[in-house]
Structures are given as C-alpha cells and as structure tokens.
Write an enzyme that holds these catalytic residues in place. Structure first.
Site, PDB file in Angstrom:
ATOM      1  N   HIS A   7       0.832  -1.197   0.000  1.00 29.71           N
ATOM      2  CA  HIS A   7       0.000   0.000   0.000  1.00 29.71           C
ATOM      3  C   HIS A   7       0.869   1.250   0.000  1.00 29.71           C
ATOM      4  CE1 HIS A   7       0.445  -0.461   4.459  1.00 29.71           C
ATOM      5  NE2 HIS A   7       0.486   0.869   4.415  1.00 29.71           N
ATOM      6  N   ARG A  11      -1.414  11.229   3.954  1.00 28.70           N
ATOM      7  CA  ARG A  11      -2.002  11.815   5.155  1.00 28.70           C
ATOM      8  C   ARG A  11      -2.828  13.028   4.761  1.00 28.70           C
ATOM      9  NH1 ARG A  11      -0.586  15.347   9.173  1.00 28.70           N
ATOM     10  NH2 ARG A  11       1.457  15.759   8.291  1.00 28.70           N
ATOM     11  N   GLU A  55      -3.749   3.867   1.360  1.00 33.24           N
ATOM     12  CA  GLU A  55      -4.100   4.117   2.761  1.00 33.24           C
ATOM     13  C   GLU A  55      -4.214   5.625   2.954  1.00 33.24           C
ATOM     14  OE1 GLU A  55      -1.962   3.895   7.116  1.00 33.24           O
ATOM     15  OE2 GLU A  55      -1.315   2.483   5.583  1.00 33.24           O
ATOM     16  N   HIS A  73       1.921  11.806  -7.095  1.00 33.72           N
ATOM     17  CA  HIS A  73       0.598  11.516  -7.640  1.00 33.72           C
ATOM     18  C   HIS A  73       0.387  10.019  -7.728  1.00 33.72           C
ATOM     19  CE1 HIS A  73       2.718  11.288 -11.627  1.00 33.72           C
ATOM     20  NE2 HIS A  73       1.795  10.383 -11.886  1.00 33.72           N
ATOM     21  N   GLU A 120      -3.588  10.999 -11.583  1.00 33.91           N
ATOM     22  CA  GLU A 120      -3.449  10.902 -13.034  1.00 33.91           C
ATOM     23  C   GLU A 120      -4.351   9.773 -13.522  1.00 33.91           C
ATOM     24  OE1 GLU A 120      -0.006  10.325 -16.467  1.00 33.91           O
ATOM     25  OE2 GLU A 120       0.501   9.992 -14.362  1.00 33.91           O
TER      26      GLU A 120
END
Length: 124
Positions: A7, A11, A55, A73, A120
């Site tokens: 993952h 934040r 996450e 990104h 994207e």
C-alpha cells in the site's frame, strides 16, 4: 528481499471528504477502516484490478498537511476518460490538466484530490 508493494499512504486533514472523493468520485472500493495504536484514523482503498491499496490517514498530532505542487501523484488506468470526467463533474471536481492525447490512441488527464494530491487518469 522485498517481494511486492502492499500500500501507499497519504495523510490528510479532512478524512471524510477524502474518503468521499476516492469512493464516490473515483469509484474505488473502500476495503476497511480502522484506528491505529497511536490514534491515526485510517481508510484503505483498492482499484478493481489491483492488489495494492491506498491508505488514507488522518493524524492531527503530526501537524498540518502541506502538499506542494507536483510533489506526488497516483496514476490509474481507466476505460473511458470521458465517462470518468462526467462522474468527477457530478461530484464537483474537474480535470486540473488535460486531457492530452488522442481518443483511441491514448490519453491522460489529472484531477486534484482534496488537499492537493494529484490523480493521473490514463486511457490507453
């Protein structure tokens, strides 16, 4: 030996707004929510054909979130860039760049997620 990516964490300050973006505007699956041992509020998302998760974390104790331009990104493969543009528009979002390219030959566009993270979208 590293075997696979599990993952990626981003934040955020407004977890609910970000959850709504990934779930409703992008159409990702919310796989689980939890609170970590240190008090981080977590939400995990998955694209249908991916093993890796995203996450999303809210942890106010670490201070404000500042995402600079062109910092990072996530890139997603999409079937129909025009269809996702319609879904984004219905949710109050628009492409921040693009689409670039030619329909049927490959196109890409960017949309800004809440709090400035770039997404994207690639149509092959």
């Amino acid at each position: 030996m590293i075997r696979k990516l599990l993952h990626t964490r981003y934040r955020v300050e407004d977890l609910e707004r970000t959850v709504a973006f990934y779930r409703d505007a992008l159409g990702l699956t919310l796989t689980r929510r939890s609170t970590s041992g240190r008090g981080s509020e977590l939400a995990f998302f998955k694209a249908p054909d991916s093993d890796e998760e995203i996450e999303i974390c809210r942890f106010p104790a670490s201070g404000p979130v500042t995402v600079g331009p062109d910092l990072t990104h996530l890139a997603f493969l999409v079937d129909d860039l025009d269809a996702i543009a319609g879904r984004l528009k219905a949710q109050g979002f628009a492409f921040s760049e693009g689409p670039h390219g030619t329909k049927g030959q490959g196109r890409m566009a960017f949309v800004d997620a809440p709090e400035g993270y770039e997404i994207e979208l690639i149509e092959r």
